[in-house]
Design a protein around this motif. Structure first.
Motif, PDB file in Angstrom:
ATOM      1  N   ARG A  12       0.828  -1.214   0.000  1.00 21.42           N
ATOM      2  CA  ARG A  12       0.000   0.000   0.000  1.00 21.42           C
ATOM      3  C   ARG A  12       0.858   1.259   0.000  1.00 21.42           C
ATOM      4  O   ARG A  12       0.535   2.254  -0.633  1.00 21.42           O
ATOM      5  CB  ARG A  12      -0.918  -0.008   1.226  1.00 21.42           C
ATOM      6  CG  ARG A  12      -1.865   1.170   1.258  1.00 21.42           C
ATOM      7  CD  ARG A  12      -2.724   1.209   2.498  1.00 21.42           C
ATOM      8  NE  ARG A  12      -3.385   2.508   2.573  1.00 21.42           N
ATOM      9  CZ  ARG A  12      -3.755   3.079   3.695  1.00 21.42           C
ATOM     10  NH1 ARG A  12      -3.518   2.498   4.855  1.00 21.42           N
ATOM     11  NH2 ARG A  12      -4.357   4.250   3.679  1.00 21.42           N
ATOM     12  N   HIS A  13       1.903   1.261   0.789  1.00 26.17           N
ATOM     13  CA  HIS A  13       2.907   2.325   0.818  1.00 26.17           C
ATOM     14  C   HIS A  13       4.278   1.667   0.694  1.00 26.17           C
ATOM     15  O   HIS A  13       4.425   0.467   0.944  1.00 26.17           O
ATOM     16  CB  HIS A  13       2.872   3.094   2.148  1.00 26.17           C
ATOM     17  CG  HIS A  13       1.543   3.636   2.549  1.00 26.17           C
ATOM     18  ND1 HIS A  13       0.926   4.674   1.887  1.00 26.17           N
ATOM     19  CD2 HIS A  13       0.699   3.278   3.567  1.00 26.17           C
ATOM     20  CE1 HIS A  13      -0.232   4.944   2.474  1.00 26.17           C
ATOM     21  NE2 HIS A  13      -0.394   4.103   3.488  1.00 26.17           N
ATOM     22  N   LEU A  14       5.292   2.458   0.336  1.00 28.27           N
ATOM     23  CA  LEU A  14       6.677   1.989   0.440  1.00 28.27           C
ATOM     24  C   LEU A  14       7.402   2.956   1.355  1.00 28.27           C
ATOM     25  O   LEU A  14       7.757   4.064   0.949  1.00 28.27           O
ATOM     26  CB  LEU A  14       7.358   1.907  -0.924  1.00 28.27           C
ATOM     27  CG  LEU A  14       8.791   1.357  -0.854  1.00 28.27           C
ATOM     28  CD1 LEU A  14       8.810  -0.089  -0.345  1.00 28.27           C
ATOM     29  CD2 LEU A  14       9.482   1.444  -2.212  1.00 28.27           C
ATOM     30  N   LEU A  15       7.608   2.520   2.586  1.00 26.67           N
ATOM     31  CA  LEU A  15       8.204   3.367   3.611  1.00 26.67           C
ATOM     32  C   LEU A  15       9.606   2.932   3.991  1.00 26.67           C
ATOM     33  O   LEU A  15      10.421   3.745   4.416  1.00 26.67           O
ATOM     34  CB  LEU A  15       7.318   3.364   4.862  1.00 26.67           C
ATOM     35  CG  LEU A  15       5.851   3.736   4.623  1.00 26.67           C
ATOM     36  CD1 LEU A  15       5.045   3.571   5.901  1.00 26.67           C
ATOM     37  CD2 LEU A  15       5.732   5.153   4.088  1.00 26.67           C
ATOM     38  N   THR A  16       9.897   1.644   3.862  1.00 29.52           N
ATOM     39  CA  THR A  16      11.196   1.099   4.252  1.00 29.52           C
ATOM     40  C   THR A  16      11.379  -0.247   3.580  1.00 29.52           C
ATOM     41  O   THR A  16      10.395  -0.901   3.198  1.00 29.52           O
ATOM     42  CB  THR A  16      11.272   0.944   5.792  1.00 29.52           C
ATOM     43  OG1 THR A  16      12.550   0.405   6.149  1.00 29.52           O
ATOM     44  CG2 THR A  16      10.180   0.027   6.317  1.00 29.52           C
TER      45      THR A  16
END
Length: 310
Positions: A12-16
């Motif tokens: 859903r997101h790419l944070l790390t």
């Protein structure tokens, strides 16, 4: 940390890259390579708006994300903190929510604070996707991905055979942390880290790495040398004696590079401090993949935006 995946396991997101499962990491690299090989749709994000929300300066990351979104057919909005309402006291969260209210679904965010992008992702709407374009010292996942893609192109997909050394200011480097996360996930055979003691973290970041303060020894026989710049904007005074001393002890020149394997490659995330951590003859030499990294950055960021938003 904000959950990166939805209830069905989709990104859903790419944070790390920390904790990103191997199949998802490989899928992003595979898709980026396919894009590099010509398999890209210029309409994949048609009708979708993407904002590059940068609260810190950037050249390569910002422009390559803009280029990536354009190539996918997205509507691209640029954000310049220096001319925005943040100068009047508006918070990053209010900035994001206001732009989100305009119908923007994708945000590429750079921020000086550790964890700030994850905090914004936690507050975003259910149809909004965030990509961490660098937060403080914490993470820079797309740089980690493009570095791994560049290594894979040069050395093949079997990372278990590789000896890699990361050199320099690891303490202040979000790039180094994302590279370490990715190298571990991909099963790199040996990860070495070298730098002055004051510029190496003491928080568990280097677990499993071979740590050295002697670059001549650390570079011996390695397949890849990943250089880092001195991040003086994040550095307390007195962590290094002088730039000349740093170059003498930790600068990469042609003489030092000869200690590595004969077919070793050199990477650097940029911006380079020429004559400090790397010499011209290496940065512009035949073993340098620095401009290949930049080219791969567009493909990697296309793969990420496509995965999150298409």
């Amino acid at each position: 940390m904000t959950q990166q995946t939805d209830s069905e396991g989709r990104l859903r997101h790419l944070l790390t890259l920390d904790g990103l499962p191997l199949p998802q990491l490989r899928a992003l690299l595979d898709r980026a390579q396919a894009i590099r090989d010509g398999d890209a749709s210029d309409r994949a994000l048609a009708g979708i708006a993407v904002c590059t929300l940068f609260f810190e300066p950037s050249t390569r990351t910002r422009l390559s994300f803009q280029r990536a979104a354009q190539r996918l057919g997205a509507d691209v909005l640029g954000f310049d903190a220096s001319t925005s309402s943040t100068t009047k006291g508006e918070t990053a969260l209010d900035t994001l929510k206001n732009i989100e209210a305009m119908g923007v679904r994708g945000f590429v965010v750079r921020h000086s604070g550790d964890g700030e992008v994850a905090a914004l992702a936690a507050a975003a709407g259910p149809d909004t996707a965030l990509v961490n374009a660098g937060d403080g010292r914490n993470a820079h996942p797309t740089q980690g991905l493009l570095d791994m893609l560049t290594l894979r192109q040069a050395k093949g997909a079997d990372f278990s055979r590789l000896k890699v050394v990361i050199v320099g200011d690891v303490r202040h480097s979000r790039v180094a942390r994302s590279d370490l996360h990715a190298l571990r996930t991909l099963g790199a055979g040996e990860i070495r880290v070298c730098g002055p003691a004051a510029l190496l973290p003491a928080d568990g970041t280097l677990g499993g790495c071979v740590v050295s303060h002697d670059l001549d020894a650390a570079i011996e026989g390695v397949d890849a040398v990943m250089m880092l710049r001195l991040q003086r904007e994040r550095m307390e005074e007195g962590l290094i004696d002088s730039l000349d001393d740093y170059h003498r002890d930790y600068g990469l020149d042609a003489r030092r590079l000869r200690r590595a394997a004969g077919d070793a490659v050199v990477l650097h995330p940029g911006p380079m401090n020429r004559g400090v951590e790397i010499d011209d003859e290496v940065a512009d030499g035949p073993q340098s993949l620095i401009l290949q990294q930049v080219a791969n950055g567009v493909a990697v960021r296309m793969a990420v935006l496509e995965t999150l938003l298409a």
